[in-house]
Design a protein around this motif. Structure first.
Motif: not given
Length: 300
Positions: A55-65
């Protein structure tokens, strides 16, 4: 003294001593460091190995990764925070910017440098454990004058400016994030990630209220004066007299209102009933008490 209420001194006559570290630089630095360490460990050891979306910005970063393999979630998280920190510098405050920037850099550093393997095979167990660790860490950071970076920056600004609840900002962002994730990831992973986010939110709330929760007590008695004096001498605790009017007796009487913590509550009850067996003792929970001898109002 007003004809409506009488306010007694918070710590007893002649005293004004109060311990509050809210604005201490080293206290805030310690909170952010410890909280960021827990967040980094939870994400590195449990969230990413199981390919959760936190969730949040780290969730977005994880999805991109997960879908591109570009950099690592930690570095992507740091890069995605850059425009948000520019926003914090302009719209919130310099102090909030520096504390939040430190929290983000610390969390990224801990994520990249510390790898503590946690061999949890079950997705359910891993999501619960990760939610508890990261939620507790995030809550510790939010007890400071900074934030965890990411979506916290926008959430704090909207709350201060428009009184939009921080939780609502996360719900809207995570709804969009998980809707996109449904197109790319299995339903099992999405459900496990939702459990993680839910547990984390509860852990944050509990951590924030850990030392702030108080009990508001109303004491209605013909011996309110004696009870008040005993509270002041025994608990070193203040009270406020409110004027009441009995519906049956038609007589005016003092209603004693005071605020105590959970430890003091039982002792307060004993004091009240030791003076008056017929006392009416009303207890209400309150999330936070700010001002006077209690914690200072937090200004970012």
């Amino acid at each position: 003294m007003s004809d409506k209420k009488q306010i007694l001194h918070p710590l007893g006559k002649g005293s004004s001593f109060s311990l509050d570290f809210t604005y201490s630089f080293w206290w805030n630095l310690m909170l952010i460091t410890v909280g960021s360490l827990l967040v980094g460990i939870g994400l590195r050891s449990l969230a990413v190995p199981h390919e959760f979306i936190p969730g949040g910005i780290f969730g977005l970063a994880s999805l991109i990764y997960y879908k591109t393999g570009i950099l690592s979630p930690g570095w992507l998280f740091l890069i995605l925070n850059v425009p948000l920190f520019v926003f914090a510098w302009i719209k919130v405050s310099r102090r909030f910017f520096w504390y939040s920037a430190y929290a983000t850099i610390a969390a990224t550093g801990f994520y990249e440098l510390i790898n503590i393997p946690m061999y949890v095979e079950s997705q359910l167990y891993a999501s619960v454990a990760c939610g508890l660790i990261t939620g507790f860490g995030s809550g510790i950071v939010l007890r400071s004058l900074g934030s965890n970076g990411g979506l916290d920056v926008i959430a704090v600004y909207l709350f201060q400016r428009f009184n939009i609840g921080i939780g609502k900002v996360y719900i809207i962002f995570n709804f969009i994030l998980f809707s996109i994730s449904l197109l790319e990831m299995s339903l099992d992973l999405i459900i496990a990630s939702l459990i993680l986010v839910f547990i984390s939110a509860i852990a944050v709330e509990k951590t924030l209220s850990l030392f702030n929760q108080r009990k508001v007590v109303f004491i209605i008695s013909d011996k309110a004066e004696e009870i008040s004096n005993d509270i002041l001498n025994t608990l070193k605790q203040s009270g406020t007299f409110l004027k009441g009017f009995g519906a049956y007796s038609k007589q005016e009487k003092n209603i004693l209102m005071t605020v105590v913590n959970n430890v003091q509550l039982k002792k307060l009850e004993e004091i009240a009933f030791s003076h008056d067996d017929n006392v009416l003792f009303i207890v209400e929970n309150t999330f936070s008490v700010v001002g006077s001898s209690f914690s200072k109002r937090k200004v970012y």
